[in-house]
Design a protein around this motif. Sequence first.
Motif, PDB file in Angstrom:
ATOM      1  N   ASP A 173     -52.284   7.529  19.168  1.00 45.51           N
ATOM      2  CA  ASP A 173     -51.692   6.339  19.241  1.00 45.51           C
ATOM      3  C   ASP A 173     -52.627   5.639  19.419  1.00 45.51           C
ATOM      4  O   ASP A 173     -53.508   5.138  19.745  1.00 45.51           O
ATOM      5  CB  ASP A 173     -50.766   6.138  19.709  1.00 45.51           C
ATOM      6  N   ALA A 174     -53.466   5.719  21.129  1.00 43.53           N
ATOM      7  CA  ALA A 174     -54.837   5.678  21.690  1.00 43.53           C
ATOM      8  C   ALA A 174     -55.968   6.272  20.933  1.00 43.53           C
ATOM      9  O   ALA A 174     -56.943   4.960  20.880  1.00 43.53           O
ATOM     10  CB  ALA A 174     -54.694   6.483  23.190  1.00 43.53           C
ATOM     11  N   GLU A 175     -55.880   7.176  19.843  1.00 41.37           N
ATOM     12  CA  GLU A 175     -56.855   7.486  19.417  1.00 41.37           C
ATOM     13  C   GLU A 175     -57.028   6.024  17.881  1.00 41.37           C
ATOM     14  O   GLU A 175     -58.309   5.565  17.532  1.00 41.37           O
ATOM     15  CB  GLU A 175     -56.892   8.335  18.947  1.00 41.37           C
ATOM     16  N   ASP A 176     -55.568   6.073  18.045  1.00 42.82           N
ATOM     17  CA  ASP A 176     -55.965   5.378  17.069  1.00 42.82           C
ATOM     18  C   ASP A 176     -56.292   3.603  16.782  1.00 42.82           C
ATOM     19  O   ASP A 176     -56.831   3.054  15.754  1.00 42.82           O
ATOM     20  CB  ASP A 176     -54.415   5.452  16.294  1.00 42.82           C
ATOM     21  N   LYS A 177     -55.713   3.648  18.308  1.00 45.54           N
ATOM     22  CA  LYS A 177     -55.931   2.084  18.519  1.00 45.54           C
ATOM     23  C   LYS A 177     -57.772   1.791  18.420  1.00 45.54           C
ATOM     24  O   LYS A 177     -57.807   1.221  17.777  1.00 45.54           O
ATOM     25  CB  LYS A 177     -54.831   1.930  19.466  1.00 45.54           C
ATOM     26  N   LEU A 178     -58.388   2.655  19.070  1.00 45.66           N
ATOM     27  CA  LEU A 178     -59.834   3.262  18.826  1.00 45.66           C
ATOM     28  C   LEU A 178     -60.414   2.943  17.348  1.00 45.66           C
ATOM     29  O   LEU A 178     -61.492   2.239  16.710  1.00 45.66           O
ATOM     30  CB  LEU A 178     -60.514   4.248  20.309  1.00 45.66           C
ATOM     31  N   ALA A 179     -59.842   3.400  16.477  1.00 47.40           N
ATOM     32  CA  ALA A 179     -60.892   3.250  15.188  1.00 47.40           C
ATOM     33  C   ALA A 179     -60.294   2.028  14.206  1.00 47.40           C
ATOM     34  O   ALA A 179     -61.073   1.762  14.454  1.00 47.40           O
ATOM     35  CB  ALA A 179     -59.414   5.200  14.824  1.00 47.40           C
ATOM     36  N   TYR A 180     -58.976   1.141  15.167  1.00 45.55           N
ATOM     37  CA  TYR A 180     -59.037   0.634  14.151  1.00 45.55           C
ATOM     38  C   TYR A 180     -59.430  -0.569  14.370  1.00 45.55           C
ATOM     39  O   TYR A 180     -60.029  -1.063  13.669  1.00 45.55           O
ATOM     40  CB  TYR A 180     -56.650   0.109  14.529  1.00 45.55           C
ATOM     41  N   ARG A 181     -59.924  -0.314  16.374  1.00 43.63           N
ATOM     42  CA  ARG A 181     -60.873  -1.201  16.879  1.00 43.63           C
ATOM     43  C   ARG A 181     -62.075  -0.874  15.722  1.00 43.63           C
ATOM     44  O   ARG A 181     -63.031  -2.279  15.415  1.00 43.63           O
ATOM     45  CB  ARG A 181     -61.509  -1.386  17.815  1.00 43.63           C
ATOM     46  N   ALA A 182     -62.661  -0.201  15.381  1.00 47.09           N
ATOM     47  CA  ALA A 182     -64.449   0.048  14.798  1.00 47.09           C
ATOM     48  C   ALA A 182     -63.951   0.476  13.800  1.00 47.09           C
ATOM     49  O   ALA A 182     -65.220  -1.003  12.728  1.00 47.09           O
ATOM     50  CB  ALA A 182     -64.325   1.268  15.030  1.00 47.09           C
ATOM     51  N   LEU A 183     -63.157  -0.676  13.076  1.00 47.28           N
ATOM     52  CA  LEU A 183     -62.383  -0.801  11.226  1.00 47.28           C
ATOM     53  C   LEU A 183     -62.831  -2.474  11.433  1.00 47.28           C
ATOM     54  O   LEU A 183     -63.744  -3.070  10.815  1.00 47.28           O
ATOM     55  CB  LEU A 183     -60.958  -0.826  11.016  1.00 47.28           C
ATOM     56  N   THR A 184     -62.859  -3.565  12.868  1.00 50.12           N
ATOM     57  CA  THR A 184     -62.350  -4.687  12.510  1.00 50.12           C
ATOM     58  C   THR A 184     -63.119  -5.095  13.242  1.00 50.12           C
ATOM     59  O   THR A 184     -63.466  -6.511  13.506  1.00 50.12           O
ATOM     60  CB  THR A 184     -60.939  -5.080  12.992  1.00 50.12           C
ATOM     61  N   GLU A 231     -68.625   0.910  18.289  1.00 54.68           N
ATOM     62  CA  GLU A 231     -69.460   1.706  17.574  1.00 54.68           C
ATOM     63  C   GLU A 231     -68.645   2.830  18.048  1.00 54.68           C
ATOM     64  O   GLU A 231     -68.982   4.091  18.822  1.00 54.68           O
ATOM     65  CB  GLU A 231     -71.151   1.580  18.684  1.00 54.68           C
ATOM     66  N   VAL A 232     -67.968   3.509  17.583  1.00 51.15           N
ATOM     67  CA  VAL A 232     -67.360   4.345  18.035  1.00 51.15           C
ATOM     68  C   VAL A 232     -67.201   5.287  16.091  1.00 51.15           C
ATOM     69  O   VAL A 232     -66.243   4.471  15.138  1.00 51.15           O
ATOM     70  CB  VAL A 232     -65.890   4.736  18.286  1.00 51.15           C
ATOM     71  N   LYS A 233     -67.429   6.468  15.968  1.00 48.68           N
ATOM     72  CA  LYS A 233     -67.366   7.127  14.570  1.00 48.68           C
ATOM     73  C   LYS A 233     -65.524   7.946  14.870  1.00 48.68           C
ATOM     74  O   LYS A 233     -65.132   9.147  16.046  1.00 48.68           O
ATOM     75  CB  LYS A 233     -68.190   8.124  14.866  1.00 48.68           C
ATOM     76  N   ARG A 234     -64.915   7.862  14.054  1.00 46.84           N
ATOM     77  CA  ARG A 234     -64.159   8.401  13.818  1.00 46.84           C
ATOM     78  C   ARG A 234     -63.781   9.775  13.806  1.00 46.84           C
ATOM     79  O   ARG A 234     -63.220  10.523  14.980  1.00 46.84           O
ATOM     80  CB  ARG A 234     -63.119   8.442  12.507  1.00 46.84           C
ATOM     81  N   GLU A 254     -54.169  27.340  39.327  1.00 37.99           N
ATOM     82  CA  GLU A 254     -54.080  27.615  40.743  1.00 37.99           C
ATOM     83  C   GLU A 254     -53.600  26.152  41.342  1.00 37.99           C
ATOM     84  O   GLU A 254     -53.380  26.025  41.957  1.00 37.99           O
ATOM     85  CB  GLU A 254     -55.555  27.317  41.110  1.00 37.99           C
ATOM     86  N   LYS A 255     -54.535  25.382  40.739  1.00 38.00           N
ATOM     87  CA  LYS A 255     -54.053  23.775  40.697  1.00 38.00           C
ATOM     88  C   LYS A 255     -52.356  23.055  40.174  1.00 38.00           C
ATOM     89  O   LYS A 255     -51.842  22.450  40.899  1.00 38.00           O
ATOM     90  CB  LYS A 255     -54.989  22.198  40.325  1.00 38.00           C
ATOM     91  N   ARG A 256     -52.171  23.877  39.534  1.00 39.45           N
ATOM     92  CA  ARG A 256     -50.576  23.680  38.464  1.00 39.45           C
ATOM     93  C   ARG A 256     -50.453  22.673  38.345  1.00 39.45           C
ATOM     94  O   ARG A 256     -49.653  21.507  38.349  1.00 39.45           O
ATOM     95  CB  ARG A 256     -49.554  23.996  39.899  1.00 39.45           C
ATOM     96  N   THR A 257     -51.464  22.131  37.715  1.00 37.77           N
ATOM     97  CA  THR A 257     -51.668  20.865  36.729  1.00 37.77           C
ATOM     98  C   THR A 257     -51.600  21.532  34.963  1.00 37.77           C
ATOM     99  O   THR A 257     -52.572  22.112  34.672  1.00 37.77           O
ATOM    100  CB  THR A 257     -52.530  19.941  36.712  1.00 37.77           C
ATOM    101  N   LEU A 258     -51.537  20.595  34.597  1.00 39.97           N
ATOM    102  CA  LEU A 258     -52.128  19.990  32.440  1.00 39.97           C
ATOM    103  C   LEU A 258     -52.345  19.086  32.605  1.00 39.97           C
ATOM    104  O   LEU A 258     -51.297  17.943  32.435  1.00 39.97           O
ATOM    105  CB  LEU A 258     -50.868  20.470  32.012  1.00 39.97           C
ATOM    106  N   THR A 259     -53.123  19.207  32.443  1.00 44.80           N
ATOM    107  CA  THR A 259     -53.976  17.550  31.521  1.00 44.80           C
ATOM    108  C   THR A 259     -54.412  17.778  30.057  1.00 44.80           C
ATOM    109  O   THR A 259     -54.736  18.405  29.953  1.00 44.80           O
ATOM    110  CB  THR A 259     -55.312  17.477  32.588  1.00 44.80           C
ATOM    111  N   VAL A 260     -53.651  16.571  30.000  1.00 47.68           N
ATOM    112  CA  VAL A 260     -53.887  15.816  28.785  1.00 47.68           C
ATOM    113  C   VAL A 260     -54.828  14.934  28.599  1.00 47.68           C
ATOM    114  O   VAL A 260     -53.835  13.450  28.994  1.00 47.68           O
ATOM    115  CB  VAL A 260     -52.519  15.218  27.546  1.00 47.68           C
ATOM    116  N   SER A 261     -55.883  14.724  27.653  1.00 48.59           N
ATOM    117  CA  SER A 261     -57.110  13.862  27.672  1.00 48.59           C
ATOM    118  C   SER A 261     -57.331  13.670  26.536  1.00 48.59           C
ATOM    119  O   SER A 261     -57.213  13.845  25.354  1.00 48.59           O
ATOM    120  CB  SER A 261     -58.476  14.426  28.449  1.00 48.59           C
ATOM    121  N   ASP A 262     -57.417  11.849  26.019  1.00 48.14           N
ATOM    122  CA  ASP A 262     -57.829  11.241  25.069  1.00 48.14           C
ATOM    123  C   ASP A 262     -58.951  10.541  24.803  1.00 48.14           C
ATOM    124  O   ASP A 262     -59.142  10.079  26.728  1.00 48.14           O
ATOM    125  CB  ASP A 262     -57.073  10.392  24.540  1.00 48.14           C
ATOM    126  N   ASN A 263     -60.272  10.356  24.565  1.00 45.63           N
ATOM    127  CA  ASN A 263     -61.110   9.080  24.933  1.00 45.63           C
ATOM    128  C   ASN A 263     -61.184   8.029  23.179  1.00 45.63           C
ATOM    129  O   ASN A 263     -61.836   7.658  22.477  1.00 45.63           O
ATOM    130  CB  ASN A 263     -62.805  10.104  24.023  1.00 45.63           C
TER     131      ASN A 263
END
Length: 634
Positions: free
Chosen positions: A38-49, A54-57, A69-78
């Motif tokens: 959803d975060a990617e979609d919101k930025l893609a929408y901004r690029a359309l409007t 200046e973001v390419k899909r 080792e750190k017992r972490t799971l990271t989910v990242s989006d741009n």
Amino acid sequence: MAKKQFKAESKRLMDLMINSIYTHKEIFLREIISNASDAEDKLAYRALTDDSVEVKRKDLKITIVPDKEKRTLTVSDNGVGMTKDELESNLGTIAKSGSLQFKQELERDDKAASKVDVIGQFGVGFYSAFMVADAVTVISRAYGAEEAWMWQSAGTDGYTVTQCEKETPGTDIIMHIKPNADEENYDQYLETYKLQELIKKYSDYIRYPIVMEVEDYRQKEKPADAGEDYKPEWETVKEWKTLNSMVPLWQRQKSKVKPEEYNAFYKEKFGDWQDPLTVIHTSAEGAVTYKAMLYIPSHTPYDFYTREYEKGLQLYSSGVLIMDKCADLLPDHFRFVRGVVDSQDFSLNISREVLQHTRQLKVIASALEKKIKGELMKLQKEDREKYETFWKSFGTQIKYGVVAEYGQHKDLLLFWSSKEGKDTTLAEYRERMPEDQPYYYYACGESAEKIAKLPQVERILDKGYEILYCTEDVDDFVMRGLGEIDGKAFKSVNDEDALPQSDEEKKMAEEKAEAGKPVLEAVKEALGEEVKEVRASSILKSGAVCLTADGPVSLEMEKYMRKVDGDRAARAQRVLELNPDSAPFAALQKAVEAGDKDTVSKYAKLLYGQALLLADLPLEDPAEYAQLVCSLMV
């Protein structure tokens, strides 16, 4: 910085979120990835409007990083990222959905909405992370902003928001995975194989690449100076890999999908080793919008007729798997169909695991049923060989449906034809029916070969009439449930009125019955409660004896219920029919006139045993029957 408390009775709601709303803990990854999408979609929408964005899909992606080792799971989006206020608003207030607000804004812009597909709507998916994590950190930098902010929480005790550093816009969700408990293996959520499995299962059709560094095995390059005895060497390498397919097959145009692609999808998704018989690729737009890809298997699953088999279609909402087997989308008579349905119009519960029963669900289910029926009718008419393959596998299920639905879908039925020597439809039977034929005739038995030899079919065949040979337990129920077609009813060859008699024929039959009355009474006395009645038969021509039934339970029903209930099964009221023109009847008459009760008893039991064998019913005492036959040979 002082810790802030969640709003809206959050401690109780958070506890509900973690312990009650979601059925399976593994759902958390689906929810976090959906938020990233959803975060990617919101930025893609901004690029359309907004031309200044200046973001390419093609550059948008979701990154998964497990750290044992750190017992972490990271989910990242741009994607679009969040400001401090948005972090407070969206994560500090449970059930406040920024995606829902964005979706409502999108509805005013049809052009943009067609290119953006926001998933979230309840504002609770993020908190599913606490099912597997004892602490969650969110680092986010809004697109266009210079500063970044960090949201941290260990659950119901509140959260903090502090300024931090982040080089690029987007959001990182860092989950500190809980230690293993007695019945919970939390370590699995740090294993790349498990993460790949969950992404493939739930998020395979998220429209942005989901990437993760995975280990792979590959063959080392052969040295230039390697000799003939060189053995290939393998090495373990780590490489970034896209884990999801992104574009579902059902979203593509039918004309651009090859048969081998349909078949490969089916075999991978549903674990079959054979190609399906046919595929139905359909979609609808309007009051209810959906896309579906349905498969009819080419063979019966090993557990199909067991209680363990679960019917249902895979249900997706915006490309995200919601239910693995949605039973409400298939009627029982088409329970063999496998496939997927994708729609934004389904009403889901807050966990997006359960489908609400709504008008939209019924509309889609009804439309799919018609599509399946239409495809089967098309096969029946245009590819009979393929349809007969289907019928061998699933014909029994169709028959169960005909019984349950009071004759619905009877045009799908096939029965063996006495005239054609092969399977026929009821419509084809009707086309061949002579004008003077009063009924659709059928006879039940173990096999077509055995039915053809039954003495009661003789008179029907001699008239030139066709008989449908019914060789399955359910067939008698089917025939009784069909009612009439074009004013003509279905008649068993066992029915006394199967062939209408003239007044002269009726009178002659009555005279024979009256003349043979002493024989009939003597046989009934000898058999006692084994039979309800002994009568002079009007359904036999050259045969000496047969068994029929009076009352609501037919002989075929009795045989079916014997298999289900054993000795407790309801028993038909048996009628022994004797041919007054046959030699055995004359022998009986001679013994009766001579007052030889012992011979009458032996003849009666012998004929009754023969009638049971002809009807495929078990002899009460096979040994006694064998001795009786031998004694009459002496």
